[in-house]
Design a protein around this motif. Sequence first.
Motif, PDB file in Angstrom:
ATOM      1  N   LYS A 196       0.837  -1.200   0.000  1.00  0.00           N
ATOM      2  CA  LYS A 196       0.000   0.000   0.000  1.00  0.00           C
ATOM      3  C   LYS A 196       0.875   1.254   0.000  1.00  0.00           C
ATOM      4  O   LYS A 196       0.636   2.191  -0.785  1.00  0.00           O
ATOM      5  CB  LYS A 196      -0.924  -0.003   1.220  1.00  0.00           C
ATOM      6  CG  LYS A 196      -1.886   1.164   1.242  1.00  0.00           C
ATOM      7  CD  LYS A 196      -2.817   1.079   2.438  1.00  0.00           C
ATOM      8  CE  LYS A 196      -3.775   2.264   2.465  1.00  0.00           C
ATOM      9  NZ  LYS A 196      -4.688   2.193   3.640  1.00  0.00           N
ATOM     10  N   GLN A 197       1.882   1.290   0.883  1.00  0.00           N
ATOM     11  CA  GLN A 197       2.787   2.441   0.916  1.00  0.00           C
ATOM     12  C   GLN A 197       3.585   2.560  -0.383  1.00  0.00           C
ATOM     13  O   GLN A 197       3.847   3.664  -0.857  1.00  0.00           O
ATOM     14  CB  GLN A 197       3.763   2.331   2.085  1.00  0.00           C
ATOM     15  CG  GLN A 197       3.098   2.370   3.455  1.00  0.00           C
ATOM     16  CD  GLN A 197       2.896   0.980   4.016  1.00  0.00           C
ATOM     17  OE1 GLN A 197       2.507   0.051   3.294  1.00  0.00           O
ATOM     18  NE2 GLN A 197       3.174   0.831   5.304  1.00  0.00           N
ATOM     19  N   SER A 200       1.357   4.100  -3.113  1.00  0.00           N
ATOM     20  CA  SER A 200       1.224   5.536  -2.859  1.00  0.00           C
ATOM     21  C   SER A 200       2.519   6.273  -3.208  1.00  0.00           C
ATOM     22  O   SER A 200       2.490   7.364  -3.806  1.00  0.00           O
ATOM     23  CB  SER A 200       0.874   5.773  -1.388  1.00  0.00           C
ATOM     24  OG  SER A 200       0.761   7.153  -1.112  1.00  0.00           O
ATOM     25  N   ASP A 203       2.902   6.543  -7.085  1.00  0.00           N
ATOM     26  CA  ASP A 203       1.996   7.546  -7.662  1.00  0.00           C
ATOM     27  C   ASP A 203       2.512   8.963  -7.404  1.00  0.00           C
ATOM     28  O   ASP A 203       2.520   9.818  -8.305  1.00  0.00           O
ATOM     29  CB  ASP A 203       0.589   7.392  -7.093  1.00  0.00           C
ATOM     30  CG  ASP A 203      -0.090   6.111  -7.565  1.00  0.00           C
ATOM     31  OD1 ASP A 203       0.340   5.576  -8.607  1.00  0.00           O
ATOM     32  OD2 ASP A 203      -1.030   5.654  -6.890  1.00  0.00           O
ATOM     33  N   LYS A 204       2.935   9.224  -6.175  1.00  0.00           N
ATOM     34  CA  LYS A 204       3.451  10.563  -5.847  1.00  0.00           C
ATOM     35  C   LYS A 204       4.750  10.859  -6.585  1.00  0.00           C
ATOM     36  O   LYS A 204       4.966  11.987  -7.055  1.00  0.00           O
ATOM     37  CB  LYS A 204       3.665  10.683  -4.343  1.00  0.00           C
ATOM     38  CG  LYS A 204       2.378  10.775  -3.538  1.00  0.00           C
ATOM     39  CD  LYS A 204       2.674  10.971  -2.055  1.00  0.00           C
ATOM     40  CE  LYS A 204       1.382  11.096  -1.261  1.00  0.00           C
ATOM     41  NZ  LYS A 204       1.643  11.282   0.185  1.00  0.00           N
ATOM     42  N   GLU A 351       6.172   8.063   3.235  1.00  0.00           N
ATOM     43  CA  GLU A 351       5.191   6.984   3.169  1.00  0.00           C
ATOM     44  C   GLU A 351       5.463   5.881   4.191  1.00  0.00           C
ATOM     45  O   GLU A 351       4.531   5.290   4.729  1.00  0.00           O
ATOM     46  CB  GLU A 351       5.167   6.387   1.759  1.00  0.00           C
ATOM     47  CG  GLU A 351       4.551   7.289   0.708  1.00  0.00           C
ATOM     48  CD  GLU A 351       3.103   7.616   1.015  1.00  0.00           C
ATOM     49  OE1 GLU A 351       2.389   6.735   1.522  1.00  0.00           O
ATOM     50  OE2 GLU A 351       2.681   8.761   0.738  1.00  0.00           O
TER      51      GLU A 351
END
Length: 366
Positions: A196-197, A200, A203-204, A351
Amino acid sequence: MRSYILAKGIIKAISFFLGLGLLLFVLYQLRTLIIYLVIAAVLTLLCRPLVYFFRERLNISKTLGAVIALVIALAIMSGLGLMFVPMLAEQTKQIAVYDPENIQVELDKVYEKISEYSGASKQDVADAVKETEIEKSVMEEMDDEEGPTLMDRLINILTQLSIGLLSVLFMSFFMLKDHSSIQRFLLAMIPKEHRKQTISSLDKIKDLLSRYFLGLVLQIFILFIIYAITLYLVGTENALIVSFFCALFNIIPYAGPVIGAVFMALLTLTSHSDIDFSNGALPLVGYVLIGVTIGQLVDNFISQPFIYSNSVKSHPMEIFVIIIASGLLFGIMGMMVAVPMYAVLKVIIKEFYWRNGFVRFWTKGI
């Protein structure tokens, strides 16, 4: 028992360093492929907003959007090539037909102008130049008969560039088209509790780097316009191509603008070798340096704050320390990649360690 543990530790250490050496050797052998991958990744980040726009606003499929985006990028590169290649070809032609005797005549003119301006005798200037062996090096290069082999080298360079361009376009297309598949492949190597991290972070990172490289292109374009106007006004030969390459030098933090300024000043002097040195050529060099100063003021107070505020979200002093440290550790290449790598590092740390108070403060805004 102790000797067994010691021997086992030594074997592990040797195996580790052997494996590390083998890995570095393989990476060195594949350095060309790695360069292609890096360039393709940068091109993908630049084209990504276009593909997103085509898909979300115009309802164009990802495949067709990737093709259109790459065609636009290729058209821009072709336009730059059509603009600059004829100028480079003309300069190459001039270099190929240089006569060593003409070079000696030009050097004599330079001696005379420096002598008149500095008050030194021509012999003093000639002795100083001979001590640095500049004239000897120039004449040896001209007598080396490199002119006839210049075309062979040019063909070899064009062949390598063509292979590289096709490779980069091929990889960029699939990075744009199948980035979800590539992301799933990478996630398969990550433990489930960290996926999950990782998603994220990816994407960032893609968003931040896309904005950074687009801002970098805008930064170079603005400097190119300012430099081109300056060189055109003072009458420097091939003002467009000189200003373009000097704007590209700005990619190298701090040292790049100085290199570009020196380059433009020297070319301005050589473009006006037939006019008075102190009353004609030197004032023109002064105008060039004023133009460079204006360009750097615009870059430092408008372009760079815009880029950094939209990408790494960092204070200018923070960026300065990171760039200098990277330069000391890894040289010029380290300075060039310091900012994007720093942005990636901040995203990953935020993250995975967001509970830490210092990390929340350090990465605020990302």
